[in-house]
Motif scaffolding. Structure first.
Motif, short mmCIF file in Angstrom:
data_model
loop_
_atom_site.label_atom_id
_atom_site.label_comp_id
_atom_site.label_asym_id
_atom_site.label_seq_id
_atom_site.Cartn_x
_atom_site.Cartn_y
_atom_site.Cartn_z
N ALA A 64 -12.91 -1.09 -4.08
CA ALA A 64 -12.06 0.01 -4.55
C ALA A 64 -11.02 0.39 -3.51
CB ALA A 64 -12.92 1.22 -4.90
N VAL A 65 -11.32 0.22 -2.24
CA VAL A 65 -10.37 0.58 -1.18
C VAL A 65 -9.51 -0.62 -0.77
CG1 VAL A 65 -10.18 1.34 1.21
CG2 VAL A 65 -11.82 2.44 -0.30
N VAL A 66 -10.15 -1.78 -0.59
CA VAL A 66 -9.44 -2.96 -0.07
C VAL A 66 -8.48 -3.55 -1.10
CG1 VAL A 66 -9.74 -5.30 0.83
CG2 VAL A 66 -11.29 -3.48 1.55
N LEU A 67 -8.88 -3.56 -2.37
CA LEU A 67 -8.10 -4.27 -3.39
C LEU A 67 -7.24 -3.35 -4.25
CD1 LEU A 67 -10.82 -6.80 -4.65
CD2 LEU A 67 -8.99 -7.19 -3.00
N ALA A 68 -7.28 -2.05 -4.03
CA ALA A 68 -6.57 -1.13 -4.91
C ALA A 68 -5.06 -1.38 -4.91
CB ALA A 68 -6.87 0.32 -4.51
N LEU A 69 -4.44 -1.50 -3.73
CA LEU A 69 -2.99 -1.69 -3.68
C LEU A 69 -2.56 -3.03 -4.27
CD1 LEU A 69 -2.02 -0.06 -0.26
CD2 LEU A 69 -1.86 0.90 -2.56
N PRO A 70 -3.24 -4.16 -3.93
CA PRO A 70 -2.89 -5.41 -4.62
C PRO A 70 -3.08 -5.31 -6.13
CG PRO A 70 -4.18 -5.88 -2.65
CD PRO A 70 -4.19 -4.39 -2.83
N ALA A 71 -4.09 -4.57 -6.58
CA ALA A 71 -4.30 -4.39 -8.03
C ALA A 71 -3.13 -3.64 -8.65
CB ALA A 71 -5.61 -3.65 -8.28
N GLY A 72 -2.58 -2.67 -7.94
CA GLY A 72 -1.41 -1.95 -8.44
C GLY A 72 -0.20 -2.87 -8.57
N HIS A 73 -0.02 -3.77 -7.60
CA HIS A 73 1.06 -4.75 -7.67
C HIS A 73 0.88 -5.65 -8.90
CE1 HIS A 73 4.11 -7.59 -6.19
NE2 HIS A 73 3.27 -8.55 -6.53
N ILE A 74 -0.34 -6.09 -9.16
CA ILE A 74 -0.63 -6.93 -10.31
C ILE A 74 -0.30 -6.19 -11.61
CG2 ILE A 74 -2.53 -7.98 -11.64
CD1 ILE A 74 -3.83 -8.67 -8.92
N ALA A 75 -0.64 -4.90 -11.67
CA ALA A 75 -0.39 -4.11 -12.88
C ALA A 75 1.10 -4.03 -13.21
CB ALA A 75 -0.96 -2.71 -12.72
N ASP A 76 1.95 -4.05 -12.18
CA ASP A 76 3.39 -3.94 -12.40
C ASP A 76 4.08 -5.30 -12.54
OD1 ASP A 76 3.33 -1.18 -12.36
OD2 ASP A 76 3.68 -1.06 -10.20
#
Length: 410
Positions: A64-76
């Protein structure tokens, strides 16, 4: 009245895409709550070590902490519906493997923790895309109502899911996992059927600048920065619920049944207010309503800290949950509406990091203060601190204080 049923007469349930989304989130939330209770029981039954219960939390917290920002990039960058589908299918597959191994009596600690880790990775990747879909499913005028309906279903799942999971666990953990698998399958079918139009921009590499673009966006938008930081500090200071066992036993002199009532009171308050908000629209003064709700949260925390009667403590916690729901709906809706679609995934990712870490640190802060000062002063400091934060934020973010509507275009 700032709330009106006529401001947005459009019914949420006239929007089939939202209904499918709501059903999907409800089913997956119930499933996850049931899964969580079963995994905890099974791990402890297998090992008998309390430390292993902490490893379950670690397996969920790290992704939840390590992958959150890359997950946000994927969402966009990708089709959000497909990202959500991929995440839920991965979770469903891991749950089915867990159910099969459990029914065959071939599970062990590492296998269970490994599958929970896989589920946590999939949920983290899925989360920003899922959160960013909602504004495209309903008109801006009723987004707050949709957010409230969504939050109410989450509260219901948090209240009833563990109880249902515990009841089914009597028949064995495999039965809980199999039922969870069915709920996730329904969620997958609902997501696959909903109509969601999202045209991702041309794909760009995941550079440092693009991944952290959500942080830059929040910093340059005073209203969004004010809302997210207010949430962060209010949660940090409002972690008195972590001290409920101490209050139940040593201050209110009640037993496990009283502790159960105390734990459920905020959820009941939030649930009832969430259902009410799902049928009302925010017409004006949303900034002041939000600040008043956070202040109400602080006052309720202070009343709880000073109460010596169970009924008053329950009432304070009920009000605390209700105030928190109002502010949460306004904060969530305002952030979504003030964020352009191409940035929603990354902004949602940053927001989720703040929420996750502030919840964890808020409980730690309350426990640390309780160890130093005692439970009552610790809870009182949290309530007073929340009121101070509200006063400071009203002065530092005057535009947010004067904000009339959730959507600037209304």
């Amino acid at each position: 009245m700032p709330f009106s049923s006529s401001a947005a007469t459009d019914s949420l349930f006239q929007h089939r895409a939202f209904v499918a989304f709501w059903l999907a989130r409800t089913c997956s939330s119930f499933g996850f709550q049931m899964l969580s209770i079963a995994v905890g029981w099974q791990i402890y039954a297998v090992t008998g070590r309390a430390l292993d219960l902490g490893l379950i939390g670690l397996a969920q917290f790290l992704p939840a902490v390590v992958l959150a920002l890359p997950a946000g990039h994927i969402a966009d960058q990708f089709d959000r519906r497909r990202v959500v589908l991929l995440g839920q299918i991965t979770e469903w597959a891991a749950i089915i493997v867990l159910a099969t191994l459990t029914l065959m009596h071939k599970t062990d600690e590492l296998t269970i923790l490994g599958l929970i880790f896989v589920i946590s990775i999939a949920k983290t990747i899925e989360a920003p895309s899922l959160q960013s879909m909602l504004p495209a499913l309903v008109p801006p005028a009723i987004l707050a109502r949709a957010t409230a309906a969504n939050a109410a279903s989450m509260q219901t799942a948090a209240m009833l899911g563990p109880a249902i999971g515990g009841f089914l666990y009597v028949a064995g953990p495999g039965v809980v996992y199999a039922t969870t698998g069915v709920l996730y399958l329904i969620s997958i079918l609902m997501v696959s059927r909903l109509r969601y139009e999202h045209a991702p921009p041309p794909r760009t590499p995941a550079t440092f600048a693009s991944v952290f673009a959500g942080v830059k966006f929040i910093r340059n938008r005073p209203d969004v920065l004010g809302v997210i930081s207010l949430d962060l500090f209010a949660v940090l200071l409002g972690g008195a619920t972590a001290l409920l066992p101490i209050f139940a036993k040593d201050i209110l002199h009640t037993g496990p049944w009283g502790l159960g009532l105390l734990r459920s009171a905020p959820a009941v308050g939030g649930l009832l207010v969430g259902f009410w908000l799902s049928r009302r629209s925010l017409d004006r003064n949303v900034g002041m309503i939000m600040f008043a709700s956070v202040a109400g949260f602080g006052v309720a925390t202070l009343v709880f800290a000073l109460s010596r009667e169970l009924w008053l403590s329950l009432l304070a916690l009920f009000m605390l949950g209700g105030f928190d729901m109002v502010s949460m709906v306004i904060r969530g809706s305002l952030v979504q509406l003030d964020t352009p679609d191409e940035m929603r995934g990354r902004v949602s990712a940053v927001n989720s990091i703040f929420i996750n870490t502030s919840n964890q640190l808020g409980e730690f802060e309350s426990g640390l203060l309780a160890a130093w000062l005692g439970a009552v002063p610790a809870a009182a400091v949290g309530g007073i601190g929340t009121l101070i934060v509200v006063g400071l934020w009203m002065a530092w973010f005057p535009g947010l204080r004067r904000r009339q509507r959730l959507h600037h275009g209304e």
